[in-house]
Enzyme design. Structure first.
Site, mmCIF file in Angstrom:
data_model
loop_
_atom_site.group_PDB
_atom_site.id
_atom_site.type_symbol
_atom_site.label_atom_id
_atom_site.label_comp_id
_atom_site.label_asym_id
_atom_site.label_seq_id
_atom_site.Cartn_x
_atom_site.Cartn_y
_atom_site.Cartn_z
ATOM 1 N N TYR A 336 107.663 107.190 45.022
ATOM 2 C CA TYR A 336 108.709 106.679 45.894
ATOM 3 C C TYR A 336 108.927 105.176 45.941
ATOM 4 C CZ TYR A 336 111.970 106.127 50.158
ATOM 5 O OH TYR A 336 113.089 106.063 50.904
ATOM 6 N N CYS A 337 110.430 104.802 45.440
ATOM 7 C CA CYS A 337 110.879 103.439 45.608
ATOM 8 C C CYS A 337 109.578 102.587 44.750
ATOM 9 C CB CYS A 337 110.758 103.030 46.939
ATOM 10 S SG CYS A 337 111.442 101.149 47.335
ATOM 11 N N LEU A 338 109.145 101.468 45.058
ATOM 12 C CA LEU A 338 108.335 100.658 44.404
ATOM 13 C C LEU A 338 106.969 101.576 43.795
ATOM 14 C CD1 LEU A 338 108.486 97.340 46.370
ATOM 15 C CD2 LEU A 338 109.962 98.055 44.689
ATOM 16 N N GLY A 340 107.280 104.369 42.891
ATOM 17 C CA GLY A 340 107.620 104.934 41.650
ATOM 18 C C GLY A 340 107.608 104.093 40.478
#
Length: 605
Positions: A336-338, A340
Site C-alpha cells: 500500500y502506498c510507499l 507498494g
C-alpha cells in the site's frame, strides 16, 4: 652602508629556527578536507534552520517560479490582452448577476468540487452571495493567469498557480466572522459562545503545536482495543519491524498466505481500523492467513537506515519468516502506498534473481513511475530536496507533522481553512473518527532513506528509467511474471490514478486494474456495504497491447459496491484450494509467538 656583515651560516640558522617554531602552529591547523567539511556543516545548519522556518519549502524554488512566469508573461502581449478581456468579462458577469439576483438565478461562478467553504445555504442570500461570487471570480481569473504559457516551464506555471491559490485562500470571505453568514448565525444563536469556544480550541491547539504533544485517543478509538484489534500474534521482531500473524476465523484457510507491506510513512492500522472497515479483518474472515508488517517509528539514532535496509531487512526478512511459518507455499504479496513501491522493487529484484516465491502481487494506490506524480511534484526539485535533506541531516529524520503540512496545503480549502473556520470561529470540536485518530498518530522517516526515495524515485524516476540498481545490478519491472492486481482511486492527490495506471505501461505480466471511488485512504478503506462506493475493473492478459488511460474508462464498465469482493475472488483464483490453518509462529524454526497483536511498535511515538 654601515654595520657588520651577517654571516650566511648564522642567517640560515635563524631561518631554520623560525621554521621549527612554525611547525607546531601548522600542525594544529585542520586539513583542507576537514575545513571544507566544517564549512559545509555551517551551510547545512543555516539551510536546516531556514527549512524549519519555511516548513521544508524552498523559497528559492518559488521565487524562481514567479520570475519565470512574470518574464514570460511580459513577453506575451497577446496573453496580457486575453487576461484583460477575461477580467472585463468576469466583472460584467458579476454586474449582470447582481442586477437580477434571485433564488432561481444560477451563479456565474461555482466552487471547486472539493471546496466546501460555501456549502451553507445562506451563502446564496444577498449580500453574502455577491461576496462569494466576487471571490470566485478573482480565483477564476488567477486560474487563467497561471495557465501554461509557451516557453514557461509547466512546473513553474503549476507552482505559481499553487501559490496564488494559497494567497487567495487567506482572504476568502468565509474566513472573516463579519462576512460569513454561517458564523454570524452561530454567534447570534449562541450569544457569542461559539467565539469563546473557538478561542479555547485555538489556544489548546497552539500549545500542542509548540510542545509537540498529542491528545490521547478518545474513548471508543483506542489502538489495540477499538482500532487495530483483529486478533493475532507478533511472530517476529527486529529493529525495523514486527511481523503480525492474524488468528484464523474459519475452519480452513486458503493455502497461500497474504503478506501486507504498508507504507512506512504511516502506522499500519489504516488497513486494520474498526472491525467493520478493517481490510485485515475482512481477509481473515474470508479464509485467508494474513501477515502484516508493522514498521518501527524511527528516531534520530536510525538516521542511516536506507531504502535497501527497508527492502532487505524489512520486506525480504518478513517474506522469509512467512515461508518458515507456512512452508512450501507461495505468498500473495500486497503493498500500500510507499509500501507498494517498495514491494515492486523487491518483486522485480526477486524476478531478476529467478526467485519465484510470490503467488501474486497487489499494489494499492502505489506508484512505480513518478513522472506524473501530481501536485506533490510542486515540492520536489533540486532546491526543495536539498532543503529537506539539510533539515533531516540536522534532526535525523523527517517528522510526520512536516509531511502533513505539505499534504494539507494541496487541498488547503478543505483540509486547512474549512477546518479552521469550524473549529476556531464556529466553536465546533472535531468529531472523532477511526481514520481521524489514525491521521493524528504521526510517524517519522529516516533521513537517509527519505533522501534516497526523493532523489532516486521522485526526482530522477530511476525505477522505470532502467537506472534503479539493487545490490549493484539494475532491476526492471518487465521481469515480473507473477499476476498483478493494481488499485487506484479517483480523487487521489498523493498517487493520482493516471500515474498508478502507468504500472501497465512498464509491465508485461497478467494484470487486473481497478479504479475505485474515493481518495488515497478512503478509496482503499472501502468496505462492502458502503452505498456510495463504485469501481471500474479491467483485465490485461500477459503480453497484450497497452491501452492509454484516456481510452481505458470506455472499456471498463462501472460497478456498484466495494472492490474488496472482486479482489478476494481474484486472490482465490490464483490460489490452490483450502488447507488447515497454520499455528501462530514456528517455534521449532526459531519463530516463537512473542506478543499479542497489535504488538509494541504501533505504540511508539
Amino acid at each position: 652602508m654601515s654595520g657588520k656583515p651577517v654571516k650566511s651560516g648564522n642567517r640560515n640558522a635563524e631561518v631554520r629556527e623560525k621554521e621549527r617554531a612554525l611547525v607546531p602552529a601548522l600542525a594544529e591547523r585542520p586539513a583542507p578536507q576537514q575545513q571544507a567539511k566544517s564549512h559545509q556543516a555551517l551551510d547545512r545548519g543555516v539551510r536546516a534552520t531556514m527549512a524549519r522556518l519555511s516548513g521544508g519549502v524552498s523559497v528559492h524554488s518559488f521565487i524562481g517560479a514567479w520570475s519565470d512566469w512574470a518574464f514570460h508573461l511580459i513577453e506575451a502581449p497577446g496573453r496580457q490582452l486575453q487576461l484583460i478581456e477575461h477580467a472585463q468579462l468576469n466583472a460584467l458577469r458579476l454586474i449582470a448577476h447582481a442586477t437580477r439576483i434571485d433564488a432561481e438565478d444560477p451563479p456565474p461562478f461555482k466552487p471547486k468540487s472539493y471546496d466546501h467553504r460555501f456549502n451553507h445555504p445562506d451563502w446564496q442570500k444577498p449580500p453574502f452571495r455577491m461576496w462569494q461570487q466576487g471571490f470566485l471570480a478573482v480565483q477564476d481569473w488567477w486560474d487563467h493567469a497561471t495557465d501554461h504559457l509557451r516557453g514557461l516551464r509547466p512546473e513553474d506555471a503549476d507552482r505559481v498557480r499553487f501559490m496564488a491559490r494559497q494567497a487567495l485562500d487567506t482572504v476568502s470571505p468565509s474566513n472573516f466572522p463579519m462576512l460569513n453568514p454561517e458564523i454570524i448565525a452561530a454567534t447570534v444563536a449562541s450569544g457569542g459562545r461559539n467565539l469563546t469556544e473557538g478561542a479555547s480550541h485555538f489556544a489548546r491547539d497552539m500549545v500542542k503545536t509548540l510542545t509537540q504533544s498529542h491528545d490521547p485517543a478518545p474513548e471508543g478509538f483506542r489502538v489495540g482495543q477499538d482500532l487495530a484489534c483483529t486478533p493475532g500474534t507478533v511472530v517476529f521482531r527486529n529493529d525495523l519491524f514486527e511481523l503480525i500473524q492474524y488468528a484464523p476465523q474459519t475452519d480452513k484457510v486458503v493455502a497461500e498466505p497474504v503478506l501486507i507491506v504498508p507504507a512506512w510513512i504511516m502506522k499500519y492500522y489504516i488497513l486494520d481500523l474498526s472491525p467493520h472497515n478493517s481490510m485485515v479483518n475482512y481477509l481473515v474472515g474470508q479464509g485467508f492467513t494474513v501477515f502484516m508488517i508493522s514498521w518501527c517509528n524511527p528516531t534520530a539514532a536510525q538516521a542511516d537506515l536506507s531504502l535497501e535496509d527497508y527492502r532487505r531487512t524489512g520486506v525480504m526478512t518478513a517474506l522469509e519468516a512467512v515461508n518458515q511459518i507456512v512452508p512450501d507455499r507461495k505468498v500473495h504479496a500486497v503493498g500500500y502506498c510507499l509500501g507498494g513501491t517498495m514491494l515492486a522493487i523487491a518483486a522485480a529484484t526477486m524476478a531478476r534473481d529467478q526467485d519465484d516465491r510470490l503467488a501474486s502481487i497487489t499494489l494499492m494506490a502505489a506508484q512505480v513511475d513518478f513522472a506524473e506524480a501530481g501536485e506533490l511534484m510542486l515540492f520536489v526539485d533540486e532546491s526543495q530536496v536539498a532543503f529537506l535533506e539539510d533539515m533531516m541531516w540536522d534532526q535525523g529524520y523527517l517528522d510526520r507533522p512536516q509531511m502533513a503540512r505539505t499534504f494539507s496545503a494541496i487541498r488547503s480549502e478543505d483540509l486547512i481553512w474549512t477546518r479552521a473556520v469550524r473549529r476556531y470561529l464556529l466553536g465546533e470540536d472535531d468529531l472523532p473518527t477511526d481514520m481521524g485518530v489514525w491521521v493524528a498518530d504521526t510517524t517519522r522517516m529516516p533521513a537517509q532513506m527519505h533522501s534516497q526515495y526523493l532523489r532516486g524515485l521522485f526526482l530522477e524516476n530511476r525505477l522505470t528509467a532502467g537506472r534503479f540498481a539493487v545490490e549493484g545490478r539494475v532491476i526492471a519491472l518487465k521481469d515480473l511474471a507473477a499476476p498483478m492486481f493494481v488499485v487506484a482511486t479517483e480523487t487521489d492527490h498523493i498517487a493520482p490514478w493516471k500515474s498508478v495506471y502507468k504500472t501497465q505501461l512498464f509491465t508485461d505480466c497478467d494484470l487486473t486494474f481497478v479504479l475505485t471511488s474515493g481518495g488515497h485512504n478512503s478509496g482503499i478503506v472501502n468496505e462492502p456495504g458502503n452505498p456510495r462506493s463504485h469501481f471500474r475493473l479491467s483485465h490485461r492478459a500477459a503480453g497484450a497491447l497497452y491501452v492509454g488511460p484516456d481510452d481505458w474508462p470506455a472499456r471498463a464498465h462501472s460497478r456498484q459496491g466495494s472492490w474488496w469482493p472482486a479482489w478476494k475472488d481474484w486472490l482465490e483464483c490464483h490460489s490452490n484450494g483450502l488447507v488447515l490453518p497454520p499455528a501462530p509462529g514456528a517455534p521449532d524454526r526459531g519463530l516463537p509467538p512473542l506478543d499479542a497483536a497489535p504488538g509494541t511498535y504501533v505504540f511508539q511515538t
